[in-house]
Design a protein around this motif. Sequence first.
Motif, mmCIF file in Angstrom:
data_model
loop_
_atom_site.group_PDB
_atom_site.id
_atom_site.type_symbol
_atom_site.label_atom_id
_atom_site.label_comp_id
_atom_site.label_asym_id
_atom_site.label_seq_id
_atom_site.Cartn_x
_atom_site.Cartn_y
_atom_site.Cartn_z
ATOM 1 N N VAL A 1 0.840 -1.198 0.000
ATOM 2 C CA VAL A 1 0.000 0.000 0.000
ATOM 3 C C VAL A 1 0.874 1.247 0.000
ATOM 4 N N ILE A 2 0.322 2.332 -0.527
ATOM 5 C CA ILE A 2 0.950 3.648 -0.470
ATOM 6 C C ILE A 2 0.262 4.415 0.660
ATOM 7 N N VAL A 3 1.059 4.939 1.581
ATOM 8 C CA VAL A 3 0.505 5.635 2.743
ATOM 9 C C VAL A 3 0.846 7.122 2.641
ATOM 10 N N PRO A 4 -0.130 7.985 2.344
ATOM 11 C CA PRO A 4 0.125 9.429 2.285
ATOM 12 C C PRO A 4 -0.028 10.069 3.668
ATOM 13 N N THR A 5 0.906 10.940 4.016
ATOM 14 C CA THR A 5 0.838 11.671 5.283
ATOM 15 C C THR A 5 1.029 13.162 4.999
ATOM 16 N N HIS A 6 0.110 13.969 5.474
ATOM 17 C CA HIS A 6 0.214 15.409 5.254
ATOM 18 C C HIS A 6 1.198 16.012 6.253
ATOM 19 N N ASP A 7 2.176 16.739 5.727
ATOM 20 C CA ASP A 7 3.228 17.323 6.559
ATOM 21 C C ASP A 7 3.402 18.791 6.155
ATOM 22 N N PHE A 8 2.875 19.707 6.972
ATOM 23 C CA PHE A 8 2.881 21.131 6.652
ATOM 24 C C PHE A 8 2.243 21.385 5.281
ATOM 25 N N ASP A 9 3.055 21.779 4.309
ATOM 26 C CA ASP A 9 2.486 22.187 3.020
ATOM 27 C C ASP A 9 2.655 21.140 1.925
#
Length: 359
Positions: A212-220
């Motif tokens: 799986v691809i795991v996206p994590t939002h980090d600032f911008d």
Amino acid sequence: MSERLMSKKKPAFPVNKKLDAYLEHYSRKIEIPIFYEDLLRFSGSIVVYDSNDEDTLWVRVYYSEFDRVEIDISLKKVYSILHSDGSDSIFPFLNVDAVDYCTFGNSKPFRIKVRNILNDNFTYFYVKRTDASRIYGLELEHMLSPYNLNFLVYGDTLIEEHIAGIPGDVFIKEFLPKCNESEKSQLAKEFVKFNERCMIRLLGDMRSYNYVIVPTHDFDHVVYKIRAIDFDQQCYEGKLKVYRPQFFKENYEMVMLVKEKLQRNSVDQYKIEERSIVAKRILSSGNRIKRLISIVKMDKISNEQNIAALALHIQDLTGDIDFKTCKTMGEVLALALDFVKRNYQDVSMKQIIENRINI
């Protein structure tokens, strides 16, 4: 390409006494109230389709009224053991929304959806048949990857927590075309590292639907990570290419991304980084990984032809003639991990000496 790489079917291997004792020592072996075979008593099923009305290869099963009550309570108990303190106090707040059965692949797992009725939050866990090679894969992932894994073993039944993320095949088809150039470069880097990590610890068959691809939002911006979700093909196949995701046709778009976004020296840099990280994890895992490796070295989790072939392939890659003496797949794995660890230690010691000379 992938069909020629893989054997038609990998057998399941039993858990021996030493591995059973290891699992008990590290609280992986816990008595549970339901077995894989119990879930096979379903009386009917319907096909599960995705949002695009395509067959997911899962079927939603249902049980007779008598069996359903017993199975619901047992599955809630498993959820409590896996995610809480194992007590019955949370049962009134839980509902088993679905029991899905996968007819595709070796493991034929059940996927259990459990919902908290107070807030509609839900999670999944999986019920599978126990397989020693899969257990070794789960333990190595727990120790040598950036991620911890929660699973339970009892008799012939294996319970695995759900690994959240976007399935690789779905991501490649629906999300990758929408990524900006910076995100594509980052994904290329992560695929190189994932490719290297799988090869080092001999985790095979990482086609796009097995990670799986795991996206994590980090600032911008968004940070992407790649996680394996299927550990069935740990240390079984004899072809080294099986342990390198780059050689599966299902990963073609990711391979092309690496070619387009990364220069050769960057690829080499990321490979070295991943080898160093894995080596550090081997060293920090201490007695736990030593105990696991001593068990797998004596276990039968492949056949003689695969063992001999893989040992020869890795010998050609590393130049280490010790691979000639390997009699089990566990010995191949042990030497491969030791090779990575020794190289890291040799480079580190060389750097220390050079720094002292410069001072």
